[in-house]
Design an enzyme around this catalytic site. Structure first.
Site, PDB file in Angstrom:
ATOM      1  N   CYS A 184      -1.845   8.878   2.649  1.00 50.82           N
ATOM      2  CA  CYS A 184      -1.534   8.356   1.314  1.00 50.82           C
ATOM      3  C   CYS A 184      -2.661   8.645   0.323  1.00 50.82           C
ATOM      4  CB  CYS A 184      -1.246   6.864   1.378  1.00 50.82           C
ATOM      5  SG  CYS A 184      -2.475   5.950   2.307  1.00 50.82           S
ATOM      6  N   GLU A 186       4.191  13.108  -4.619  1.00 49.45           N
ATOM      7  CA  GLU A 186       3.503  13.061  -3.334  1.00 49.45           C
ATOM      8  C   GLU A 186       4.250  13.969  -2.351  1.00 49.45           C
ATOM      9  OE1 GLU A 186       3.691   9.365  -0.971  1.00 49.45           O
ATOM     10  OE2 GLU A 186       1.521   9.556  -0.732  1.00 49.45           O
ATOM     11  N   GLU A 209       0.889  -1.173   0.000  1.00 46.94           N
ATOM     12  CA  GLU A 209       0.000   0.000   0.000  1.00 46.94           C
ATOM     13  C   GLU A 209       0.919   1.212   0.000  1.00 46.94           C
ATOM     14  OE1 GLU A 209      -1.559   3.020   0.727  1.00 46.94           O
ATOM     15  OE2 GLU A 209      -2.214   2.428   2.737  1.00 46.94           O
TER      16      GLU A 209
HETATM   17  P1  NDP Z   1       9.278   4.796   4.127  1.00 49.20           P
HETATM   18  O1  NDP Z   1       8.587   4.116   3.020  1.00 49.20           O
HETATM   19  O2  NDP Z   1      10.744   4.869   4.127  1.00 49.20           O
HETATM   20  O3  NDP Z   1       8.864   4.138   5.515  1.00 49.20           O
HETATM   21  C1  NDP Z   1       7.804   3.225   5.725  1.00 49.20           C
HETATM   22  C2  NDP Z   1       8.275   2.076   6.606  1.00 49.20           C
HETATM   23  O4  NDP Z   1       9.229   1.280   5.915  1.00 49.20           O
HETATM   24  C3  NDP Z   1       8.966   2.515   7.865  1.00 49.20           C
HETATM   25  O5  NDP Z   1       8.682   1.623   8.906  1.00 49.20           O
HETATM   26  C4  NDP Z   1      10.420   2.439   7.467  1.00 49.20           C
HETATM   27  O6  NDP Z   1      11.288   2.376   8.556  1.00 49.20           O
HETATM   28  C5  NDP Z   1      10.430   1.177   6.666  1.00 49.20           C
HETATM   29  N1  NDP Z   1      11.542   1.035   5.746  1.00 49.20           N
HETATM   30  C6  NDP Z   1      12.397   1.976   5.264  1.00 49.20           C
HETATM   31  N2  NDP Z   1      13.278   1.433   4.393  1.00 49.20           N
HETATM   32  C7  NDP Z   1      12.973   0.115   4.319  1.00 49.20           C
HETATM   33  C8  NDP Z   1      13.499  -0.982   3.579  1.00 49.20           C
HETATM   34  N3  NDP Z   1      14.521  -0.841   2.737  1.00 49.20           N
HETATM   35  N4  NDP Z   1      12.942  -2.204   3.732  1.00 49.20           N
HETATM   36  C9  NDP Z   1      11.893  -2.376   4.561  1.00 49.20           C
HETATM   37  N5  NDP Z   1      11.353  -1.387   5.289  1.00 49.20           N
HETATM   38  C10 NDP Z   1      11.872  -0.141   5.162  1.00 49.20           C
HETATM   39  O7  NDP Z   1       8.665   6.235   4.269  1.00 49.20           O
HETATM   40  P2  NDP Z   1       9.383   7.508   4.923  1.00 49.20           P
HETATM   41  O8  NDP Z   1       9.018   7.512   6.324  1.00 49.20           O
HETATM   42  O9  NDP Z   1      10.820   7.576   4.615  1.00 49.20           O
HETATM   43  O10 NDP Z   1       8.662   8.665   4.139  1.00 49.20           O
HETATM   44  C11 NDP Z   1       9.163   9.088   2.867  1.00 49.20           C
HETATM   45  C12 NDP Z   1       8.046   9.479   1.969  1.00 49.20           C
HETATM   46  O11 NDP Z   1       7.226   8.363   1.715  1.00 49.20           O
HETATM   47  C13 NDP Z   1       7.089  10.506   2.546  1.00 49.20           C
HETATM   48  O12 NDP Z   1       7.538  11.796   2.315  1.00 49.20           O
HETATM   49  C14 NDP Z   1       5.814  10.206   1.817  1.00 49.20           C
HETATM   50  O13 NDP Z   1       5.788  10.869   0.592  1.00 49.20           O
HETATM   51  C15 NDP Z   1       5.885   8.729   1.580  1.00 49.20           C
HETATM   52  N6  NDP Z   1       5.101   7.956   2.546  1.00 49.20           N
HETATM   53  C16 NDP Z   1       3.955   7.424   2.111  1.00 49.20           C
HETATM   54  C17 NDP Z   1       3.173   6.710   2.980  1.00 49.20           C
HETATM   55  C18 NDP Z   1       1.917   6.138   2.519  1.00 49.20           C
HETATM   56  O14 NDP Z   1       1.131   5.655   3.328  1.00 49.20           O
HETATM   57  N7  NDP Z   1       1.652   6.152   1.239  1.00 49.20           N
HETATM   58  C19 NDP Z   1       3.530   6.523   4.373  1.00 49.20           C
HETATM   59  C20 NDP Z   1       4.804   7.085   4.722  1.00 49.20           C
HETATM   60  C21 NDP Z   1       5.530   7.775   3.822  1.00 49.20           C
HETATM   61  P3  NDP Z   1      11.778   3.743   9.270  1.00 49.20           P
HETATM   62  O15 NDP Z   1      10.708   4.732   9.139  1.00 49.20           O
HETATM   63  O16 NDP Z   1      11.960   3.337  10.635  1.00 49.20           O
HETATM   64  O17 NDP Z   1      13.005   4.106   8.563  1.00 49.20           O
END
Ligand code: NDP
Length: 526
Positions: free
Chosen positions: A340, A437, A306
Site C-alpha cells: 500500500c 493504485e 488503512e
Molecule cells: P479488498 O479491499 O477487496 O480486500 C481486502 C479485504 O477485505 C479482504 O479480506 C476481502 O475479502 C475483504 N472484503 C472484500 N469486500 C468486503 C466488504 N464488502 N466488506 C468487508 N470486507 C470485505 O482488496 P482486493 O483484494 O479486492 O484488491 C483490490 C485492490 O485493492 C488491489 O488491486 C489494490 O489496488 C487494493 N488493495 C490495497 C491494499 C492495501 O493495503 N492498501 C491491500 C489489498 C488490496 P476477500 O479478499 O476474501 O474477498
C-alpha cells in the site's frame, strides 16, 4: 529473469510468456534464466568470459504439512463452517491447489462474535495486563521457533519470495507481538489517563499482500489493550492466519480471545456489520474501505481504515544515485509492488532523470524473477489472476495514454501469475498510471525542476499514505517532509517498518494509526 544490460528491454505483458528469451544454450526453467556475466568468448585471468550464473537454491517445503481441508478457528477450536462450504486456495506461482478452506457465513460470524464477547467479559478483559503480556510473549516466541514453517507457507500461499517472508514478514510479525507484549502492563503510564479501558470485540479484516504481518498488526495491539478479536483473512491467503491460530492454541490462549474466520468479501461484510462488534479495523482497498465506513456510520463502532496509496519517491539532483536506485527498487519491486505504501511514482529532478533511469534499468536487469521458494529470487508471483488482470489493464492504459513502457528482457514461467518489473517514462500527472493504485511491479516516472514543483506533484493525489525523499541535504528533507501530505515520509531509505513507529494515512489512504503508542490508542476507549 535474465540480465538485460543494454538490451533495450521488451514490452510484455499481455501474455504470461514474455517476449524475452534466454540466450541460446542457456537454461531457462521456471523463470530462472542465467544471471550476470558475459556469455561467450575466452576466459581471461580475471574470470571474464565465465558465466556467473546462480544455481537454483530452493528452500525445502517439507517443513510445511498441509491438510487437505481447514476449518474456522472458533472459540479455541477448528470447526467446519455451519454451511459446510469450502473454497480452494492455490499457489499463485504454479496454480497448484494447496488446500480447501471453510467459508464462514453469517451464522459463523455470529458464533465467533459471541465467543469473542464471552472471552472479553469473562477472561481477557478482567485479566491483569502483566498476565496478558505473557501470552503475547509466548506467541512471539513460538512465531520465532516456527519461523521457517511460516516463511515457506507464506511463500506458497501468497507467491512472495522466501527471502522476503524469511527476512521481513515473519520477523516483523514476531516483533509486533514482542513490542505489544511490552505495553500490556504499562497502559496506565502511557498518557491515556490512569485507567484506560479496552473497547471490546474487534472485527478485523485484512488483505492478501502481507497475510501474516497484517494479522500481527491487527491482533497484537488489540490483545495487548485487552480486546478480543475476530479476524477475517483474505480469500486468496488464508493459510498463515490459520497457522497463527494454531500458535494461539499452542500458547494456551484462552478460547474465544482470537477467532479466525476464513471466507471472501461477504464474510468480511457480515463481520463489520455485526451489531456486537465494538471496533472495526480494516486494511485493503479504498473502495471497500468506503463501503465499510458507510456500514459503520451511525453506529457506536470505532473504526480505523488503512487503505490504498500512490506514494511519491522524490529524488533530488544531489542524491547519491546508487543508494537512490536501491531505494527506488525496494520502494516499488519489493513484494511485487503489492504494497500500500509502495513508491509507485518516482519523481526525479529533471537534470538527473536520464542518469537515474539509466542506472535503474541496469539494476532491474539483475533482478531475478521466478520460483518464490528459491532463495535467490527477488520477484515472485502476482497473488491472483484477478490482480494480474488489473496490473495488465492499467499498464496497457499507460501505454495507450502515451507513456513509454520498458521491462528488462525476461522469461516468465509458463504456469502461474507473473508480471515483469516495468518502468514507464514520459508519464504525465493525468495518466491513469500516475493516479491509480496499480498494486504491482510497475513504476511511473515523472520529473520536476524545483523543490516546490516536487511538493505540488507529490501531493497531487487523492491518497496520502507514504512518501520518500532522496537528497544530501538534511534541511531539504525537513522542508519537504513538512509539506508532503503523507502519513510516513522516509528519508534516504524506503519501506522501513518498526512496530514502535505509527503507520497510517490521510485522505483516501484512510485514518487511524497502527504501531507505536498511536496504534494502541485505536484499541483503547480514550
Ligand atoms: P479488498 O479491499 O477487496 O480486500 C481486502 C479485504 O477485505 C479482504 O479480506 C476481502 O475479502 C475483504 N472484503 C472484500 N469486500 C468486503 C466488504 N464488502 N466488506 C468487508 N470486507 C470485505 O482488496 P482486493 O483484494 O479486492 O484488491 C483490490 C485492490 O485493492 C488491489 O488491486 C489494490 O489496488 C487494493 N488493495 C490495497 C491494499 C492495501 O493495503 N492498501 C491491500 C489489498 C488490496 P476477500 O479478499 O476474501 O474477498
Amino acid at each position: 529473469m535474465q540480465v538485460g544490460k543494454g538490451a533495450g528491454g521488451h514490452r510484455d505483458a499481455g501474455a504470461p510468456q514474455a517476449e524475452g528469451r534466454a540466450p541460446a544454450g542457456r537454461e531457462a526453467k521456471g523463470g530462472h534464466v542465467a544471471g550476470a556475466g558475459s556469455t561467450t568468448g575466452e576466459v581471461t585471468p580475471h574470470g571474464e568470459g565465465i558465466e556467473w550464473d546462480y544455481a537454483p537454491a530452493p528452500e525445502s517445503r517439507e517443513i510445511v504439512t498441509l491438510a487437505p481441508e481447514y476449518g474456522l478457528f472458533l472459540n479455541g477450536e477448528f470447526v467446519p463452517a455451519a454451511s459446510g462450504q469450502l473454497f480452494a486456495t492455490v499457489n499463485p506461482a504454479t496454480e497448484e491447489p494447496l488446500a480447501r478452506v471453510a467459508e464462514a457465513g453469517a451464522e459463523d460470524v455470529d458464533r465467533a462474535v459471541a465467543a469473542a464477547r464471552a472471552a472479553y467479559e469473562q477472561v481477557w478483559g478482567p485479566m491483569p495486563g502483566a498476565e496478558r503480556a505473557k501470552y503475547l510473549y509466548r506467541i512471539a516466541r513460538i512465531l520465532q521457533e516456527r519461523s521457517r514453517e511460516f516463511a515457506v507457507l507464506e511463500s506458497l500461499d501468497n507467491g512472495k519470495p522466501i527471502k522476503e517472508t524469511r527476512d521481513v514478514d515473519v520477523p516483523l510479525a514476531a516483533a509486533h507481538f514482542f513490542y505489544h507484549a511490552g505495553w500490556a502492563d504499562k497502559l496506565e503510564h502511557a498518557g491515556f489517563g490512569s485507567s484506560p479501558r479496552p473497547i471490546g470485540v474487534a472485527g478485523q479484516v485484512i488483505p492478501w499482500n502481507f497475510p501474516l504481518l497484517m494479522a500481527a498488526w491487527k491482533l497484537a495491539p488489540a490483545l495487548a489493550a485487552g480486546n478480543t478479536c475476530v479476524l477475517k483473512p483474505a480469500e486468496t491467503t488464508p493459510l498463515t492466519a490459520l497457522l497463527l491460530a494454531e500458535v494461539c492454541q499452542q500458547a494456551g490462549l484462552p478460547p474465544g480471545v482470537v477467532n479466525v474466520l476464513t471466507g471472501a468479501g461477504g464474510t468480511g461484510a457480515a463481520l463489520v456489520a455485526h451489531p456486537r462488534v465494538d471496533k472495526v479495523a480494516f486494511t485493503g482497498s479504498t473502495e471497500v474501505g468506503k463501503l465499510i465506513r458507510r456500514t459503520v456510520a451511525g453506529s457506536p463502532k470505532r473504526l480505523t481504515l488503512e487503505l490504498g496509496g500512490k506514494a511519491a519517491n522524490v529524488v533530488f539532483d544531489d542524491a547519491p544515485v546508487e543508494a537512490a536506485v536501491e531505494g527506488i527498487v525496494n520502494g516499488i519491486f519489493f513484494n511485487q509492488g503489492h504494497v500500500c505504501c509502495a513508491g509507485s511514482r518516482l519523481l526525479v529532478q529533471e537534470s538527473v532523470a536520464d542518469a537515474v533511469t539509466a542506472r535503474l534499468r541496469d539494476r532491474l536487469g539483475t533482478l531475478r524473477l521466478g520460483d518464490p521458494l528459491d532463495k535467490n529470487t527477488d520477484i515472485g508471483a502476482i497473488n491472483s489472476r484477478q490482480q494480474l488482470d488489473k496490473i495488465r489493464e492499467l499498464s496497457d492504459a499507460g501505454e495507450a495514454e502515451g507513456a513509454e513502457r520498458w521491462s528488462p528482457p525476461c522469461e516468465l514461467p509458463q504456469r502461474g501469475f507473473w508480471f515483469p518489473p516495468t518502468v514507464f517514462t514520459g508519464v504525465s500527472q493525468s495518466h491513469r498510471i500516475a493516479r491509480e493504485e496499480i498494486f504491482g511491479p510497475v513504476l511511473s516516472v515523472l520529473t520536476f525542476r524545483t523543490p516546490e514543483e516536487a511538493v505540488t506533484k507529490a501531493n497531487n493525489t487523492p491518497y496520502g499514505l507514504s512518501a520518500g525523499v532522496w537528497t544530501d541535504k538534511g534541511s531539504r528533507i525537513l522542508w519537504l517532509a513538512q509539506r508532503l501530505r503523507a502519513g510516513v515520509v522516509w528519508a534516504n531509505t524506503y519501506n522501513r517498518f518498526d512496530p514502535a513507529s505509527p503507520f497510517g494515512g490521510y485522505q483516501e489512504s484512510g485514518f487511524g494509526r497502527e504501531g507505536g503508542r498511536h496504534g494502541l490508542a485505536a484499541y483503547l476507549d480514550v
